[in-house]
Write an enzyme that holds these catalytic residues in place. Structure first.
Site, mmCIF file in Angstrom:
data_model
loop_
_atom_site.group_PDB
_atom_site.id
_atom_site.type_symbol
_atom_site.label_atom_id
_atom_site.label_comp_id
_atom_site.label_asym_id
_atom_site.label_seq_id
_atom_site.Cartn_x
_atom_site.Cartn_y
_atom_site.Cartn_z
ATOM 1 N N GLU A 101 0.826 -1.203 0.000
ATOM 2 C CA GLU A 101 0.000 0.000 0.000
ATOM 3 C C GLU A 101 0.861 1.255 0.000
ATOM 4 O OE1 GLU A 101 -2.305 -0.110 3.618
ATOM 5 O OE2 GLU A 101 -0.551 -0.576 4.823
ATOM 6 N N ARG A 158 -2.762 -7.691 13.309
ATOM 7 C CA ARG A 158 -2.635 -6.692 14.366
ATOM 8 C C ARG A 158 -1.706 -7.235 15.447
ATOM 9 N NH1 ARG A 158 -7.807 -6.547 15.675
ATOM 10 N NH2 ARG A 158 -8.345 -5.187 13.941
#
Length: 322
Positions: free
Chosen positions: A120, A198
């Site tokens: 990204e 996470r």
């Protein structure tokens, strides 16, 4: 005939979200919710974008690709991805800090999730004073050291912190450990993947006193521990010129400031083009019509449109697959 397409944004509530998308990007957000993300263009299963303008309004992105194929996305892209649109385009409002996280690369994502990985980039639209990002490690770190810091809750101590300001841009390849700090408004371009591992969530809990799920075991094998990785790809915008920020196998992103008129030619580009309007008010003209484009809007230019004239004053990101 295809034309530049706008889509209904998909708003995602997040524990760290706020109202910057309404205040600064003119989004009509649902009342009483912390909206962290506006998915501007998405083919993620269960969150597929739907056209908002023109005769194709109400059709999903997947339906359009099925009908128009290479005319919409480009022949090479259609041959590779089929009905899957390969990019996910977002606006992110980090009123509070996001978790420390990492995304898998294509190989690992395919093995574990039958999915593409997630490389990204971020473009900072706005930021509060002293806002910062965490990107990579602040020194060479081994996997064993990393695991010790995860176990004793001191992971943040070994992350590199970068102060940010508007117009900063960052490239985050799959495998880079990272976190968006609080007080930052970001445009995000990424592969079509919603896989996030996470690692640490700042000991945050929800209204029921429950913390969000962590994925420490999965993350350990996804992180790239190679030293001296470079993330900052900031280049100053220039008037009526396309300035390249990122060119990678997954996407190319340029920033453009427009004043008056600018012609963009795509005859040699076998790809769709995406415009993310960050500032101002523009008119798009092509052989067949015109369309307004205002701050906060994202527009998909079909691959069959070979030239677009931008008129007005504003700033945008230009995204395609080269």
């Amino acid at each position: 005939m295809l034309y530049p397409l706008k889509f209904n944004p998909l708003f995602e509530e997040r524990i760290w979200g706020g109202d910057q998308l309404r205040r600064k990007m003119d989004k009509k957000l649902p009342e009483g919710k912390l909206i962290g993300e506006s998915w501007e263009l998405s083919a993620v299963p269960g969150n597929v974008s739907v056209v908002a303008n023109g005769k194709l309004a109400g059709n999903s992105l997947e339906e359009l690709i099925e009908v128009y194929m290479g005319e919409l996305v480009g022949d090479k892209i259609y041959n590779k991805f089929g009905l899957l649109f390969p990019l996910l385009i977002k606006l992110i409002d980090a009123q509070d800090a996001l978790s420390i996280q990492v995304h898998p690369n294509d190989k690992l994502a395919l093995e574990r999730h039958n999915s593409y990985g997630k490389t990204e980039m971020w473009y900072v639209i706005d930021s509060e004073k002293d806002a910062e990002l965490c990107l990579g490690f602040n020194r060479p770190v081994t996997k064993e050291e990393y695991l010790r810091h995860v176990a004793d809750g001191t992971l943040a101590d070994i992350l590199a912190r970068m102060p940010v300001k508007p117009d900063n841009a960052y490239f985050i390849p799959a495998g880079a450990i990272h976190a968006i700090g609080k007080g930052i408004l970001i445009a995000e371009i990424q592969q079509t993947s919603d896989i996030t591992y996470r690692v640490f969530d700042w000991n945050r809990v929800d209204k029921n006193g429950k913390g969000r799920e962590l994925h420490t075991d999965l993350a350990a094998d996804a992180i790239n521990f190679a030293p001296d990785q470079h993330y900052d790809v900031t280049h100053k915008p220039e008037m009526n010129r396309s300035v390249n920020l990122v060119e990678c196998p997954y996407f190319t992103t340029n920033v453009i400031e427009v004043k008056g008129q600018l012609v963009r030619s795509y005859e040699a580009l076998d790809s769709f083009v995406i415009y993310m309007i960050l500032e101002g008010n523009l008119t798009l003209k092509w052989n067949g019509g015109s369309e307004t484009a205002v701050k906060g809007e994202t527009i998909l230019i079909p691959a069959c449109i070979e030239q677009v004239t931008l008129e007005g004053e504003g700033k945008l990101l230009e995204i395609y697959i080269d």
